[in-house]
Design a protein around this motif. Structure first.
Motif, PDB file in Angstrom:
ATOM      1  N   GLU A 199       9.765   8.807  -0.829  1.00 14.25           N
ATOM      2  CA  GLU A 199       8.490   9.501  -0.973  1.00 14.25           C
ATOM      3  C   GLU A 199       7.513   8.553  -1.660  1.00 14.25           C
ATOM      4  OE1 GLU A 199       9.584  12.862  -3.372  1.00 14.25           O
ATOM      5  OE2 GLU A 199      10.749  13.782  -1.765  1.00 14.25           O
ATOM      6  N   VAL A 200       6.500   8.106  -0.920  1.00 18.51           N
ATOM      7  CA  VAL A 200       5.532   7.158  -1.465  1.00 18.51           C
ATOM      8  C   VAL A 200       4.148   7.798  -1.443  1.00 18.51           C
ATOM      9  CG1 VAL A 200       4.514   4.862  -1.216  1.00 18.51           C
ATOM     10  CG2 VAL A 200       6.925   5.217  -0.648  1.00 18.51           C
ATOM     11  N   GLU A 201       3.532   7.833  -2.620  1.00 18.22           N
ATOM     12  CA  GLU A 201       2.180   8.376  -2.735  1.00 18.22           C
ATOM     13  C   GLU A 201       1.242   7.572  -1.832  1.00 18.22           C
ATOM     14  OE1 GLU A 201      -0.427   7.897  -6.456  1.00 18.22           O
ATOM     15  OE2 GLU A 201       0.519   9.864  -6.710  1.00 18.22           O
ATOM     16  N   ALA A 202       0.382   8.255  -1.126  1.00 20.04           N
ATOM     17  CA  ALA A 202      -0.557   7.589  -0.218  1.00 20.04           C
ATOM     18  C   ALA A 202      -1.519   6.687  -0.989  1.00 20.04           C
ATOM     19  CB  ALA A 202      -1.340   8.638   0.568  1.00 20.04           C
ATOM     20  N   SER A 203      -1.869   5.588  -0.384  1.00 16.85           N
ATOM     21  CA  SER A 203      -2.890   4.665  -0.906  1.00 16.85           C
ATOM     22  C   SER A 203      -2.559   4.065  -2.265  1.00 16.85           C
ATOM     23  CB  SER A 203      -4.252   5.368  -0.973  1.00 16.85           C
ATOM     24  OG  SER A 203      -4.614   5.853   0.287  1.00 16.85           O
ATOM     25  N   LEU A 204      -1.310   3.727  -2.502  1.00 22.18           N
ATOM     26  CA  LEU A 204      -0.979   3.020  -3.740  1.00 22.18           C
ATOM     27  C   LEU A 204      -1.616   1.636  -3.694  1.00 22.18           C
ATOM     28  CD1 LEU A 204       2.806   3.724  -4.468  1.00 22.18           C
ATOM     29  CD2 LEU A 204       0.837   4.482  -5.772  1.00 22.18           C
ATOM     30  N   PRO A 205      -2.242   1.199  -4.802  1.00 24.28           N
ATOM     31  CA  PRO A 205      -2.832  -0.138  -4.812  1.00 24.28           C
ATOM     32  C   PRO A 205      -1.745  -1.208  -4.921  1.00 24.28           C
ATOM     33  CG  PRO A 205      -3.084   0.894  -6.954  1.00 24.28           C
ATOM     34  CD  PRO A 205      -2.470   1.925  -6.035  1.00 24.28           C
ATOM     35  N   ALA A 206      -2.134  -2.436  -4.619  1.00 29.08           N
ATOM     36  CA  ALA A 206      -1.212  -3.567  -4.772  1.00 29.08           C
ATOM     37  C   ALA A 206      -0.924  -3.769  -6.260  1.00 29.08           C
ATOM     38  CB  ALA A 206      -1.830  -4.826  -4.184  1.00 29.08           C
ATOM     39  N   LEU A 207       0.265  -4.257  -6.571  1.00 27.16           N
ATOM     40  CA  LEU A 207       0.597  -4.538  -7.958  1.00 27.16           C
ATOM     41  C   LEU A 207       1.103  -5.959  -8.091  1.00 27.16           C
ATOM     42  CD1 LEU A 207       4.013  -3.509  -9.137  1.00 27.16           C
ATOM     43  CD2 LEU A 207       3.293  -2.485  -7.013  1.00 27.16           C
ATOM     44  N   TRP A 208       1.017  -6.479  -9.311  1.00 28.73           N
ATOM     45  CA  TRP A 208       1.511  -7.809  -9.610  1.00 28.73           C
ATOM     46  C   TRP A 208       3.018  -7.711  -9.722  1.00 28.73           C
ATOM     47  CZ3 TRP A 208       4.615  -9.363 -13.538  1.00 28.73           C
ATOM     48  CH2 TRP A 208       4.825 -10.731 -13.652  1.00 28.73           C
ATOM     49  N   ALA A 209       3.726  -8.381  -8.821  1.00 27.19           N
ATOM     50  CA  ALA A 209       5.184  -8.333  -8.874  1.00 27.19           C
ATOM     51  C   ALA A 209       5.775  -9.389  -7.952  1.00 27.19           C
ATOM     52  CB  ALA A 209       5.697  -6.957  -8.474  1.00 27.19           C
ATOM     53  N   ASP A 210       6.958  -9.830  -8.286  1.00 30.32           N
ATOM     54  CA  ASP A 210       7.743 -10.686  -7.404  1.00 30.32           C
ATOM     55  C   ASP A 210       8.475  -9.735  -6.458  1.00 30.32           C
ATOM     56  OD1 ASP A 210      10.000 -12.024  -6.281  1.00 30.32           O
ATOM     57  OD2 ASP A 210       9.990 -13.483  -7.925  1.00 30.32           O
ATOM     58  N   ALA A 211       8.078  -9.738  -5.212  1.00 27.95           N
ATOM     59  CA  ALA A 211       8.603  -8.774  -4.240  1.00 27.95           C
ATOM     60  C   ALA A 211      10.124  -8.822  -4.140  1.00 27.95           C
ATOM     61  CB  ALA A 211       7.972  -9.016  -2.874  1.00 27.95           C
ATOM     62  N   GLU A 212      10.711 -10.008  -4.142  1.00 32.26           N
ATOM     63  CA  GLU A 212      12.172 -10.116  -4.032  1.00 32.26           C
ATOM     64  C   GLU A 212      12.880  -9.549  -5.252  1.00 32.26           C
ATOM     65  OE1 GLU A 212      14.594 -10.801  -1.713  1.00 32.26           O
ATOM     66  OE2 GLU A 212      12.811 -10.538  -0.487  1.00 32.26           O
ATOM     67  N   ARG A 213      12.331  -9.805  -6.447  1.00 31.34           N
ATOM     68  CA  ARG A 213      12.966  -9.290  -7.668  1.00 31.34           C
ATOM     69  C   ARG A 213      12.817  -7.778  -7.754  1.00 31.34           C
ATOM     70  NH1 ARG A 213      15.428 -12.287  -6.539  1.00 31.34           N
ATOM     71  NH2 ARG A 213      15.113 -14.485  -6.780  1.00 31.34           N
ATOM     72  N   LEU A 214      11.658  -7.264  -7.355  1.00 32.10           N
ATOM     73  CA  LEU A 214      11.462  -5.818  -7.364  1.00 32.10           C
ATOM     74  C   LEU A 214      12.394  -5.162  -6.348  1.00 32.10           C
ATOM     75  CD1 LEU A 214       9.972  -3.477  -8.604  1.00 32.10           C
ATOM     76  CD2 LEU A 214       8.123  -3.848  -6.964  1.00 32.10           C
ATOM     77  N   ARG A 215      12.559  -5.790  -5.204  1.00 30.49           N
ATOM     78  CA  ARG A 215      13.504  -5.288  -4.200  1.00 30.49           C
ATOM     79  C   ARG A 215      14.924  -5.269  -4.773  1.00 30.49           C
ATOM     80  NH1 ARG A 215      14.908  -4.628   1.160  1.00 30.49           N
ATOM     81  NH2 ARG A 215      16.724  -5.771   1.862  1.00 30.49           N
TER      82      ARG A 215
END
Length: 168
Positions: free
Chosen positions: A22-38
């Protein structure tokens, strides 16, 4: 969030567990390392599936929230005066065996296992959640555990949209 849910869907289906994103619509981009967050999300969802029995459910959700600035809780109770930053809050909620309230802070310690008998049955070294905590804190974020009454667990990760400080 959706990518992790899609990756883990076959594992959940094999075990007879309903996995939802469940993902809220229109979430803004965030500062993150995509692989580490994954890696953080995969670890949390994998644990949720591991400790949830057949016919249970795991829900992975993301929404806009706020997070206190680092160190604002170390000021003798003046946390209410601390600055808040916009963040993305990601929750992994399951209907599994749960974590007793007295153990919820210790699960992030390296090699700590709440119940060695169930962990031995399910497998694991007790390192996953300590890695999750380090990766989340490396993003200036927070992670904690909530109850999921009447059973289960909710892991809550908050990652700020932008870093609070510059690091070398």
């Amino acid at each position: 969030v959706r990518d992790v849910a899609q990756t883990m869907a076959p594992h959940a289906k094999k075990k007879g567990i309903l996995l939802q994103a469940e993902v809220e619509a229109s979430l803004p981009a965030l500062w993150a390392d995509a692989e580490r967050l994954r890696q953080v999300l995969l670890n949390l969802v994998e644990n949720a599936i591991k400790f949830t029995s057949a016919a249970g459910s795991v829900t992975l959700s993301a929404r806009l929230s706020t997070i206190s600035t680092p160190g604002s809780g170390d000021d003798g109770g003046l946390v209410l005066l601390g600055a808040q930053r916009t963040a993305v809050e990601i929750r992994v909620a399951d209907t599994g065996i749960g974590i007793p309230e007295s153990e919820r802070t210790r699960v992030f310690d390296a090699f700590y296992q709440v119940d060695s008998s169930s962990t031995r049955e399910q497998g694991g070294t007790g390192l996953g959640l300590s890695i999750v905590k380090r990766l989340v804190e490396g993003h200036d974020g927070t992670v904690h555990v909530e109850a999921n009454e009447p059973q289960g667990t909710v892991f809550v990760v908050a990652i700020p949209l932008k870093r609070a400080t510059l690091r070398p």
